[in-house]
Motif scaffolding. Structure first.
Motif, PDB file in Angstrom:
ATOM      1  N   PHE A 240       0.866  -1.190   0.000  1.00  0.00           N
ATOM      2  CA  PHE A 240       0.000   0.000   0.000  1.00  0.00           C
ATOM      3  C   PHE A 240       0.897   1.233   0.000  1.00  0.00           C
ATOM      4  O   PHE A 240       1.963   1.227   0.616  1.00  0.00           O
ATOM      5  CB  PHE A 240      -0.905  -0.008   1.253  1.00  0.00           C
ATOM      6  CG  PHE A 240      -1.904   1.103   1.284  1.00  0.00           C
ATOM      7  CD1 PHE A 240      -3.123   0.977   0.639  1.00  0.00           C
ATOM      8  CD2 PHE A 240      -1.616   2.311   1.947  1.00  0.00           C
ATOM      9  CE1 PHE A 240      -4.043   2.007   0.663  1.00  0.00           C
ATOM     10  CE2 PHE A 240      -2.526   3.340   1.970  1.00  0.00           C
ATOM     11  CZ  PHE A 240      -3.747   3.191   1.327  1.00  0.00           C
ATOM     12  N   PRO A 241       0.498   2.269  -0.712  1.00  0.00           N
ATOM     13  CA  PRO A 241      -0.683   2.388  -1.584  1.00  0.00           C
ATOM     14  C   PRO A 241      -0.383   1.879  -2.996  1.00  0.00           C
ATOM     15  O   PRO A 241       0.769   1.714  -3.377  1.00  0.00           O
ATOM     16  CB  PRO A 241      -0.929   3.899  -1.599  1.00  0.00           C
ATOM     17  CG  PRO A 241       0.457   4.481  -1.492  1.00  0.00           C
ATOM     18  CD  PRO A 241       1.233   3.557  -0.599  1.00  0.00           C
ATOM     19  N   GLU A 249      -0.805   9.635   3.925  1.00  0.00           N
ATOM     20  CA  GLU A 249      -1.110   8.211   3.744  1.00  0.00           C
ATOM     21  C   GLU A 249      -0.057   7.351   4.430  1.00  0.00           C
ATOM     22  O   GLU A 249       0.973   7.839   4.905  1.00  0.00           O
ATOM     23  CB  GLU A 249      -1.180   7.867   2.253  1.00  0.00           C
ATOM     24  CG  GLU A 249      -2.366   8.495   1.533  1.00  0.00           C
ATOM     25  CD  GLU A 249      -2.460   8.048   0.084  1.00  0.00           C
ATOM     26  OE1 GLU A 249      -3.558   8.100  -0.467  1.00  0.00           O
ATOM     27  OE2 GLU A 249      -1.401   7.667  -0.484  1.00  0.00           O
ATOM     28  N   ASN A 250      -0.342   6.051   4.462  1.00  0.00           N
ATOM     29  CA  ASN A 250       0.597   5.088   5.049  1.00  0.00           C
ATOM     30  C   ASN A 250       1.301   4.311   3.930  1.00  0.00           C
ATOM     31  O   ASN A 250       0.745   4.120   2.838  1.00  0.00           O
ATOM     32  CB  ASN A 250      -0.130   4.107   5.958  1.00  0.00           C
ATOM     33  CG  ASN A 250      -0.822   4.807   7.111  1.00  0.00           C
ATOM     34  OD1 ASN A 250      -0.360   5.871   7.565  1.00  0.00           O
ATOM     35  ND2 ASN A 250      -1.915   4.239   7.603  1.00  0.00           N
ATOM     36  N   GLU A 289       3.789   5.368   8.755  1.00  0.00           N
ATOM     37  CA  GLU A 289       2.491   6.034   8.829  1.00  0.00           C
ATOM     38  C   GLU A 289       2.645   7.528   8.584  1.00  0.00           C
ATOM     39  O   GLU A 289       3.703   8.113   8.804  1.00  0.00           O
ATOM     40  CB  GLU A 289       1.842   5.788  10.194  1.00  0.00           C
ATOM     41  CG  GLU A 289       1.508   4.326  10.463  1.00  0.00           C
ATOM     42  CD  GLU A 289       0.835   4.146  11.810  1.00  0.00           C
ATOM     43  OE1 GLU A 289       0.880   5.103  12.624  1.00  0.00           O
ATOM     44  OE2 GLU A 289       0.276   3.058  12.060  1.00  0.00           O
ATOM     45  N   ASN A 290       1.523   8.152   8.138  1.00  0.00           N
ATOM     46  CA  ASN A 290       1.411   9.614   8.007  1.00  0.00           C
ATOM     47  C   ASN A 290       2.609  10.197   7.236  1.00  0.00           C
ATOM     48  O   ASN A 290       3.426  10.941   7.763  1.00  0.00           O
ATOM     49  CB  ASN A 290       1.320  10.243   9.402  1.00  0.00           C
ATOM     50  CG  ASN A 290       0.865  11.689   9.322  1.00  0.00           C
ATOM     51  OD1 ASN A 290       0.271  12.128   8.320  1.00  0.00           O
ATOM     52  ND2 ASN A 290       1.151  12.448  10.361  1.00  0.00           N
ATOM     53  N   LEU A 291       2.679   9.812   5.984  1.00  0.00           N
ATOM     54  CA  LEU A 291       3.817  10.216   5.155  1.00  0.00           C
ATOM     55  C   LEU A 291       3.860  11.734   4.950  1.00  0.00           C
ATOM     56  O   LEU A 291       2.820  12.397   4.881  1.00  0.00           O
ATOM     57  CB  LEU A 291       3.729   9.535   3.785  1.00  0.00           C
ATOM     58  CG  LEU A 291       3.911   8.017   3.753  1.00  0.00           C
ATOM     59  CD1 LEU A 291       3.602   7.479   2.363  1.00  0.00           C
ATOM     60  CD2 LEU A 291       5.327   7.640   4.170  1.00  0.00           C
ATOM     61  N   VAL A 318       6.784  11.429  -2.136  1.00  0.00           N
ATOM     62  CA  VAL A 318       5.499  11.777  -1.539  1.00  0.00           C
ATOM     63  C   VAL A 318       4.925  12.993  -2.266  1.00  0.00           C
ATOM     64  O   VAL A 318       5.561  14.053  -2.311  1.00  0.00           O
ATOM     65  CB  VAL A 318       5.649  12.054  -0.038  1.00  0.00           C
ATOM     66  CG1 VAL A 318       4.287  12.413   0.559  1.00  0.00           C
ATOM     67  CG2 VAL A 318       6.251  10.833   0.668  1.00  0.00           C
ATOM     68  N   TYR A 319       3.706  12.854  -2.802  1.00  0.00           N
ATOM     69  CA  TYR A 319       3.021  13.941  -3.500  1.00  0.00           C
ATOM     70  C   TYR A 319       2.143  14.723  -2.518  1.00  0.00           C
ATOM     71  O   TYR A 319       1.872  14.279  -1.388  1.00  0.00           O
ATOM     72  CB  TYR A 319       2.147  13.383  -4.625  1.00  0.00           C
ATOM     73  CG  TYR A 319       2.938  12.789  -5.771  1.00  0.00           C
ATOM     74  CD1 TYR A 319       3.229  13.545  -6.909  1.00  0.00           C
ATOM     75  CD2 TYR A 319       3.391  11.473  -5.707  1.00  0.00           C
ATOM     76  CE1 TYR A 319       3.956  12.984  -7.960  1.00  0.00           C
ATOM     77  CE2 TYR A 319       4.123  10.917  -6.742  1.00  0.00           C
ATOM     78  CZ  TYR A 319       4.398  11.684  -7.871  1.00  0.00           C
ATOM     79  OH  TYR A 319       5.118  11.146  -8.906  1.00  0.00           O
TER      80      TYR A 319
END
Length: 401
Positions: A240-241, A249-250, A289-291, A318-319
């Motif tokens: 994921f993702p 996101e994670n 977690e929590n990017l 990371v976007y």
């Protein structure tokens, strides 16, 4: 009648006891017969050979069978030789057929079918005794191999007659061996074949087969399975993702490592940077977690065993949290592209039609306006003068080409 029978019996006994007397008393030496026919015989040791003496056109001449020492085995249907392994199978005016059971190597040689004509005729049957080799044996230089190394194997087929041939197979691929043939003291042949090849990790568990080919046996083979060790193969799988990795996101990554010996553990690290403090590693799984964008970079999974070390990389980018939202998907782009293409095509068609139309209707128009309007003092007078000017249709002309 009794005297004739006793005379015939005496002749037979004389021939049994003194078979050479006939040869010495003959006016000519025996000749190779075209009227007498026999066949060569190949037989496996311990089995039964059949010897057949056949006459094409018999004139009641006597048929007998002799062994390689020219001892009479059968004279007509009687056996003077004291060897119970010889048994009469068939006797007639045209054939003498004899079986020899439990054949051994000492029975090999040229047997003589003889027909007592003048001069006597002979035909020859060669008996060849086949002796199968013992069970083939494979010997390997190395029991456990490492990928990229060269190994050597030998296969031996002992005590056969004639010499056996050996073929090598690795899986479904034939290998070229180097045979060596040795003749032993007991007239047997021992064949050894040697093969050399380099192994890869794909060879682990593959059988190497030594196949022995001999007239006395079929599908005679020995097999040895390769054991090849190799350094790990590492692959990072994204749990994921799926798709863009956005802020908040994670991230879930799984590291798969395969090798021989199997790697006991894998290690995660971030190339050229510190690992995120709240990242969680459980076995080969990595969780973050929590990017946010501070986590961007290359994450590496490493695995090792005694043969070496391997790794695989995952580049994290990371976007923004709303990145990709509302963007036309692959289907939207396709639809838009199709519509644009249709519109462009329609405009091109319209331009072509208009161009052809104007080309065909190109001309000059001459219009004589009411001349009285130019001299009028006011607008009303100009209108009156202009209307009056229209009364004469000949004063206004149009030319159309």
């Amino acid at each position: 009648m009794a005297n004739a029978r006793s005379g015939s019996l005496a002749t037979i006994l004389f021939l049994f006891v003194f078979p050479a007397a006939l040869h010495q008393g003959a006016s000519q030496e025996p000749v190779v017969s075209q009227n007498l026919v026999t066949d060569d015989v190949s037989v496996v040791e311990g089995e039964t050979a059949i010897i057949s003496c056949r006459v094409k056109d018999n004139d009641d001449s006597v048929i007998q069978l002799l062994n390689p020492n020219r001892q009479t085995i059968y004279f007509r249907d009687m056996r003077p030789l004291k060897d119970a392994r010889f048994q009469l199978v068939n006797f007639s005016d045209n054939e003498l057929r004899v079986s020899l059971s439990n054949v051994s190597l000492s029975d090999e040689g040229r047997y003589v079918c003889q027909l007592y004509t003048d001069p006597p005729q002979e035909a020859y049957a060669d008996i060849t005794v086949l002796i199968p080799p013992g069970n083939p044996v494979i010997e390997a230089k190395d029991e456990v191999l490492s990928e990229g190394n060269e190994t050597e194997m030998t296969c031996t087929a002992m005590s056969s007659k004639p010499a056996a041939t050996i073929k090598w197979m690795k899986g479904d691929k034939e290998l070229k061996g180097k045979p060596k043939v040795e003749l032993t003291y007991d007239r047997m042949y021992t064949v050894t074949s040697r093969v050399t090849f380099t192994v890869t990790k794909e060879d682990d568990g593959i059988p190497v087969t030594c196949i022995v080919d001999h007239p006395a046996v079929k599908d005679f083979r020995a097999r040895k399975y390769l054991e090849v060790q190799y350094k790990p193969e590492v692959k990072i799988m994204v749990g994921f993702p799926q798709g863009l990795t956005r802020e908040g996101e994670n991230l879930e990554l799984t590291c798969k490592a395969k090798g021989k010996p199997q790697p006991q553990r894998v290690n995660w690290l971030k190339v050229d940077d510190d690992f995120p403090s709240h990242a969680v590693i459980i076995g080969g799984d990595l969780y973050i977690e929590n990017l946010n964008k501070s986590y961007n970079g290359t994450y590496r999974c490493m695995a090792s065993n005694p043969l070496g070390e391997s790794f695989d990389d995952y580049v994290l980018y990371v976007y923004d949290s709303r990145a990709g939202e509302g963007a036309a998907g692959p289907v939207d782009h396709a639809v838009i592209g199709g519509v644009v293409a249709v519109v462009v095509f329609a405009m091109l068609c319209l331009l072509i039609v208009l161009g052809r139309y104007f080309a065909r209707h190109k001309g000059t128009y001459f219009t004589h306006e009411a001349k009285g309007a130019d001299d009028a003092a006011d607008a009303d007078t100009a209108i009156i003068n202009a209307e009056g000017g229209h009364t004469n249709s000949d004063e206004k002309k149009e030319y159309y080409i």
